[in-house]
Design an enzyme around this catalytic site. Sequence first.
Site, short mmCIF file in Angstrom:
data_model
loop_
_atom_site.label_atom_id
_atom_site.label_comp_id
_atom_site.label_asym_id
_atom_site.label_seq_id
_atom_site.Cartn_x
_atom_site.Cartn_y
_atom_site.Cartn_z
CG HIS A 96 1.69 19.66 4.69
ND1 HIS A 96 1.59 20.52 5.76
CD2 HIS A 96 2.80 20.04 4.01
CE1 HIS A 96 2.59 21.39 5.73
NE2 HIS A 96 3.34 21.11 4.69
CG ASP A 264 -4.30 25.43 5.78
OD1 ASP A 264 -3.59 24.54 5.29
OD2 ASP A 264 -4.16 25.85 6.94
#
Length: 387
Positions: A96, A264
Amino acid sequence: MKFGLLKDIKTGEYRTIVTPAEVDAIVGDGHEVYVQRGAGIGAGFSDEQYEKEGAKLVDTMEEIYGTCDFVTKVKELEPCEFPLLRENQIILTCIHPAAHPQEVQALLDSKCISFSAEDSHRYGSPNCEAAGKMGALMGLDSLLSIHGGKGKFVNGLGGAPGVKALVLGGGTVGRACVSVLHALGAWVTVMDINIGTLRDISQQFNEEINTQISNRYNLKKLLPEIDVVYNCVRWPKNATEYMIDREMVRSMEKGSVIVDISNDVGAIETFHETTHDDPRYIEEGVVHYCVSNIPGAIAQSTSIAYAASVLPHFRSILNNGVAEACARDGFLRRSLTTYQGYLTHEETSAIQNRPWIRPEDILGIADRDLDPAPRTTNTRSENFIQL
C-alpha cells in the site's frame, strides 16, 4: 533461488501467504524454501507440515532477510524490518505504498526490488472477497445491543422488520459483502458510480436487491433509514472531500453501524483504524467497525485462497527472473513498486510527489509485445525520471 516466508508481526494478523502446498511446488521447481518458525500457526499450518514439504525452518526474521533472495509475507513492512532489506533482494507483500511514505523510502534506500501484492491480482484478490464476506458478518454483529447497536436481527422476526444494509461500491469487496447479506435475508441497497456495474449486480442477485447511483444527494437521502453501511470503495488518496462527512453520520439513527472495509483515510470523516483486539468505537451515536485486516479473522480460508492466487507470480519470478515475469504478466508488472532505488509506482508518485519511471522502461522490456493490464487507479503522474 532462496525463497523465504516471514511470520507476520502486525497486531491481530494470523494469515500466511504461503502454505505447505506452495512450498511443495516451489521446492519441486528446484528452489530452496526457508520458513520462519510459527509463520503458519495462526492459519492452522504447523512448522512440521512445512518441513515435511521440504522447507528449512529458521528462528528469526533476521535469518530470512539475511539468507533469502526472495522474501514474502502478507502485510506491510514494519519499521523494524527496514534495516534488514538488501540491494537486489525481491520483496512481495501488501505494501500500500501511496499511503506509507516511510515504507517507500526504506524500499528505495535499500535498492531492493519490491512488488505490491494488492496490485497483482488479475481476477481480484481473495483477500478482498474475504474482507467483503467477513465484513458483512462483522457489521451484523456490531448491530447487536451488546455492542451498542440497535439490536436488529438480519432478516427480522415475526412482526419485527429485518436489517436495511447499504453497500458502497460494486467491486470484488462489495459483491462479496452483498452475497452474504442477500443470502441471510437483509434488505440490501448497492451504490456505485457505474450504471453498468449496478445493472450487472442486480442481475447477479436475481433483481432482489436495490441499486442507486452513488452521489452525495442519494447518500444524504438514504442514510437516515439505513441500519448498517459498508464502505467497499477504493477512495482516491488525493480526494479533497469526504464521501460521508460528519453531518451525514449524525443523520443516521443512534445505534446504526458503519463498517469501513476499505479503510481508506478520507472516505468517512469519523473513521479511524481499529484492530481485532479493540474493533469498535461509537461516534455521533453510530457504531464504527474499522478493522484494517478483517480477513485475518478467517486466517485459514483466506490463506489457502490467497497463497494459491499468488503462487504463479512466485514461480514465474523464481523461474524466469523479474524482467521476463513482468513481460509475461501485466498485472505483476503494474505491481512493481521499487526497482534498485527507482520508484515504479505511478499512484505513489502522484500522492507523495516523488519522481517515478514506468516498470517496462526500467526493466528494458518496453519494446516487447507485453501482456496488457489496466492501471490500478485513475491517479496520474507526469513526474518522470529521465534515465
